[in-house]
Design a protein around this motif. Structure first.
Motif, PDB file in Angstrom:
ATOM      1  N   LYS A  54      60.265   4.012  63.178  1.00 28.48           N
ATOM      2  CA  LYS A  54      59.974   4.334  61.780  1.00 28.48           C
ATOM      3  C   LYS A  54      59.321   5.718  61.623  1.00 28.48           C
ATOM      4  O   LYS A  54      59.222   6.226  60.505  1.00 28.48           O
ATOM      5  CB  LYS A  54      59.040   3.282  61.176  1.00 28.48           C
ATOM      6  CG  LYS A  54      59.625   1.868  61.133  1.00 28.48           C
ATOM      7  CD  LYS A  54      58.603   0.895  60.593  1.00 28.48           C
ATOM      8  CE  LYS A  54      59.148  -0.536  60.560  1.00 28.48           C
ATOM      9  NZ  LYS A  54      58.118  -1.501  60.080  1.00 28.48           N
ATOM     10  N   MET A  55      58.883   6.297  62.753  1.00 31.04           N
ATOM     11  CA  MET A  55      58.102   7.536  62.675  1.00 31.04           C
ATOM     12  C   MET A  55      58.847   8.646  61.946  1.00 31.04           C
ATOM     13  O   MET A  55      58.280   9.350  61.119  1.00 31.04           O
ATOM     14  CB  MET A  55      57.721   8.014  64.084  1.00 31.04           C
ATOM     15  CG  MET A  55      56.743   9.166  64.086  1.00 31.04           C
ATOM     16  SD  MET A  55      56.431   9.873  65.742  1.00 31.04           S
ATOM     17  CE  MET A  55      56.069   8.450  66.727  1.00 31.04           C
ATOM     18  N   PHE A  56      60.143   8.794  62.246  1.00 33.61           N
ATOM     19  CA  PHE A  56      60.911   9.905  61.685  1.00 33.61           C
ATOM     20  C   PHE A  56      61.974   9.433  60.689  1.00 33.61           C
ATOM     21  O   PHE A  56      63.032  10.032  60.577  1.00 33.61           O
ATOM     22  CB  PHE A  56      61.550  10.720  62.811  1.00 33.61           C
ATOM     23  CG  PHE A  56      60.543  11.345  63.740  1.00 33.61           C
ATOM     24  CD1 PHE A  56      59.658  12.313  63.278  1.00 33.61           C
ATOM     25  CD2 PHE A  56      60.463  10.948  65.060  1.00 33.61           C
ATOM     26  CE1 PHE A  56      58.723  12.885  64.124  1.00 33.61           C
ATOM     27  CE2 PHE A  56      59.538  11.521  65.922  1.00 33.61           C
ATOM     28  CZ  PHE A  56      58.660  12.482  65.455  1.00 33.61           C
ATOM     29  N   ASP A  57      61.679   8.374  59.972  1.00 34.56           N
ATOM     30  CA  ASP A  57      62.565   7.862  58.922  1.00 34.56           C
ATOM     31  C   ASP A  57      62.209   8.577  57.619  1.00 34.56           C
ATOM     32  O   ASP A  57      61.128   8.385  57.063  1.00 34.56           O
ATOM     33  CB  ASP A  57      62.367   6.351  58.788  1.00 34.56           C
ATOM     34  CG  ASP A  57      63.284   5.718  57.759  1.00 34.56           C
ATOM     35  OD1 ASP A  57      63.472   6.306  56.674  1.00 34.56           O
ATOM     36  OD2 ASP A  57      63.801   4.618  58.025  1.00 34.56           O
ATOM     37  N   SER A  66      51.950   7.504  55.237  1.00 32.02           N
ATOM     38  CA  SER A  66      50.916   7.088  56.188  1.00 32.02           C
ATOM     39  C   SER A  66      51.539   6.527  57.469  1.00 32.02           C
ATOM     40  O   SER A  66      50.927   6.588  58.544  1.00 32.02           O
ATOM     41  CB  SER A  66      49.992   6.042  55.567  1.00 32.02           C
ATOM     42  OG  SER A  66      50.671   4.811  55.374  1.00 32.02           O
ATOM     43  N   VAL A  67      52.766   5.983  57.370  1.00 29.50           N
ATOM     44  CA  VAL A  67      53.433   5.444  58.566  1.00 29.50           C
ATOM     45  C   VAL A  67      53.657   6.566  59.574  1.00 29.50           C
ATOM     46  O   VAL A  67      53.324   6.446  60.759  1.00 29.50           O
ATOM     47  CB  VAL A  67      54.769   4.765  58.195  1.00 29.50           C
ATOM     48  CG1 VAL A  67      55.515   4.334  59.456  1.00 29.50           C
ATOM     49  CG2 VAL A  67      54.515   3.573  57.280  1.00 29.50           C
ATOM     50  N   ILE A 153      45.606  11.952  55.526  1.00 34.55           N
ATOM     51  CA  ILE A 153      46.971  12.377  55.237  1.00 34.55           C
ATOM     52  C   ILE A 153      46.873  13.733  54.546  1.00 34.55           C
ATOM     53  O   ILE A 153      46.270  13.840  53.476  1.00 34.55           O
ATOM     54  CB  ILE A 153      47.693  11.356  54.336  1.00 34.55           C
ATOM     55  CG1 ILE A 153      47.814  10.019  55.065  1.00 34.55           C
ATOM     56  CG2 ILE A 153      49.070  11.872  53.930  1.00 34.55           C
ATOM     57  CD1 ILE A 153      48.417   8.908  54.224  1.00 34.55           C
ATOM     58  N   PRO A 154      47.416  14.782  55.141  1.00 43.13           N
ATOM     59  CA  PRO A 154      47.236  16.123  54.580  1.00 43.13           C
ATOM     60  C   PRO A 154      47.947  16.295  53.243  1.00 43.13           C
ATOM     61  O   PRO A 154      49.095  15.880  53.080  1.00 43.13           O
ATOM     62  CB  PRO A 154      47.841  17.037  55.647  1.00 43.13           C
ATOM     63  CG  PRO A 154      48.806  16.178  56.381  1.00 43.13           C
ATOM     64  CD  PRO A 154      48.234  14.796  56.366  1.00 43.13           C
ATOM     65  N   ALA A 161      50.546  16.923  46.430  1.00 43.95           N
ATOM     66  CA  ALA A 161      51.587  16.147  47.116  1.00 43.95           C
ATOM     67  C   ALA A 161      51.303  16.123  48.623  1.00 43.95           C
ATOM     68  O   ALA A 161      50.613  16.981  49.158  1.00 43.95           O
ATOM     69  CB  ALA A 161      52.961  16.762  46.847  1.00 43.95           C
ATOM     70  N   VAL A 162      51.855  15.114  49.298  1.00 45.88           N
ATOM     71  CA  VAL A 162      51.668  14.997  50.746  1.00 45.88           C
ATOM     72  C   VAL A 162      52.503  16.055  51.459  1.00 45.88           C
ATOM     73  O   VAL A 162      53.676  16.261  51.150  1.00 45.88           O
ATOM     74  CB  VAL A 162      52.070  13.585  51.234  1.00 45.88           C
ATOM     75  CG1 VAL A 162      52.048  13.512  52.760  1.00 45.88           C
ATOM     76  CG2 VAL A 162      51.117  12.543  50.641  1.00 45.88           C
TER      77      VAL A 162
END
Length: 250
Positions: A54-57, A66-67, A153-154, A161-162
Motif C-alpha cells: 500500500k506504500m506506493f498506491d 498517513s499510510v 505528515i508534511p 495540502a499534504v
C-alpha cells in the motif's frame, strides 16, 4: 555465461568495461541491500511485510496519505543514516575515470549521488524533492524528513495540502524526461551492467533489452533469475564479491 566470480570471470568483466566506448549501469534494489536497505521482492523483502504494497498506491495516498508516511518513515526518511556500499562507490570511481557514462537506477535512495556519481537517471522518481499537488510549492527532502521522522505528515506552508514526494507511485506515469534519457542511454550503450535487479518492473525492465536490440552486450549481476539471463555475455550472482574484486583492479 554463468560465472562464479572467480579470477578469470572478473578479469573478463574488467576487460569488457575497459574496452567499452559507452558503458551504462542499470541498478535495482539489490545494489542497496548492501547499505542495509531492504529490497522489495527478495526473501526478506519489504513486500513480505503486511500492508507494504500500500506504500506506493497513488489512490490510497490521496485518500489517506498517513499510510504512505507511516510505512515509509523507516524506509525512506532515515536515508540520512545510510551510506553508499561497494557497488555505489565502484560505479562512482568508474564514472570518474571515464569508464562509465551513466547510471540508470530504479532506486529512490539517493545513494549513487552520495557516492559521488554525477550522471544518475532516476526512472522511478526521487524523494529529493517534495511538492504540493494543489499549488505547486516545492521543497527538499532535507526539509521534509525531520517532520516525517517525528511522525508528522508534511503540509504545504502555502495552502495546507499534504506534500507528496516526487517518487513515482503505482498508478502514476514515470517521469517522461528521465525515461526518454534512459532510453537514449540504453540505445547508445555498447555495454550495460545490470546490477541487483530481477527485471520484473516495467517499463524499466525493457531497457537492457533495448541495449541488446541495438547490438550492445549486457552483463547481469543478480542473485535471482531474470528473463534476460540467456542474453548476458557474463552472469554473476554476488554483487559484493564482484565489485570488491573490481575495486582492486582500478
Amino acid at each position: 555465461m554463468n560465472e562464479n566470480a572467480n579470477k578469470s570471470g572478473i578479469e573478463s568483466l574488467f576487460r569488457l568495461i575497459s574496452g567499452s566506448k559507452h558503458c551504462v549501469a542499470f541498478t535495482g534494489a539489490g545494489v542497496s541491500t548492501l547499505s542495509g536497505i531492504r529490497d522489495f521482492r527478495g526473501k526478506n523483502g519489504l513486500y513480505k511485510m503486511p500492508d507494504t504494497e500500500k506504500m506506493f498506491d497513488i489512490d490510497l495516498f490521496y485518500k489517506d496519505p498517513s499510510v504512505y508516511y507511516t510505512l515509509a518513515r523507516d524506509f525512506i526518511y532515515d536515508l540520512d543514516e545510510k551510506q553508499p556500499a561497494i557497488v555505489h562507490l565502484v560505479l562512482a570511481k568508474l564514472e570518474k575515470r571515464g569508464m562509465l557514462r551513466s547510471i540508470i537506477t530504479q532506486n529512490i535512495d539517493l545513494l549513487h549521488q552520495k557516492a559521488g556519481s554525477k550522471k544518475v537517471i532516476e526512472i522511478h522518481g526521487s524523494p529529493s524533492e517534495h511538492y504540493c499537488p494543489e499549488c505547486g510549492y516545492r521543497t527538499t527532502f532535507e526539509k521534509t524528513a525531520p517532520a516525517v521522522r517525528r511522525g508528522e505528515i508534511p503540509e504545504c506552508p502555502g495552502c495546507g495540502a499534504v506534500l507528496k514526494p516526487a517518487i513515482t507511485f503505482f498508478g502514476e506515469s514515470l517521469p517522461a524526461r528521465a525515461i526518454e534519457e534512459a532510453m537514449k542511454e540504453s540505445e547508445k550503450a555498447d555495454l550495460m551492467l545490470v546490477l541487483g535487479s530481477s527485471l520484473v518492473v516495467y517499463p524499466a525492465a525493457d531497457l537492457p533489452g533495448i541495449t541488446c536490440k541495438n547490438g550492445g552486450k549486457i552483463v547481469i549481476v543478480n542473485d535471482m533469475p531474470t528473463h534476460l539471463d540467456h542474453y548476458a555475455v557474463l552472469h554473476f550472482n554476488d554483487l559484493e564479491t564482484v565489485f570488491s574484486s573490481l575495486e582492486k583492479m582500478l
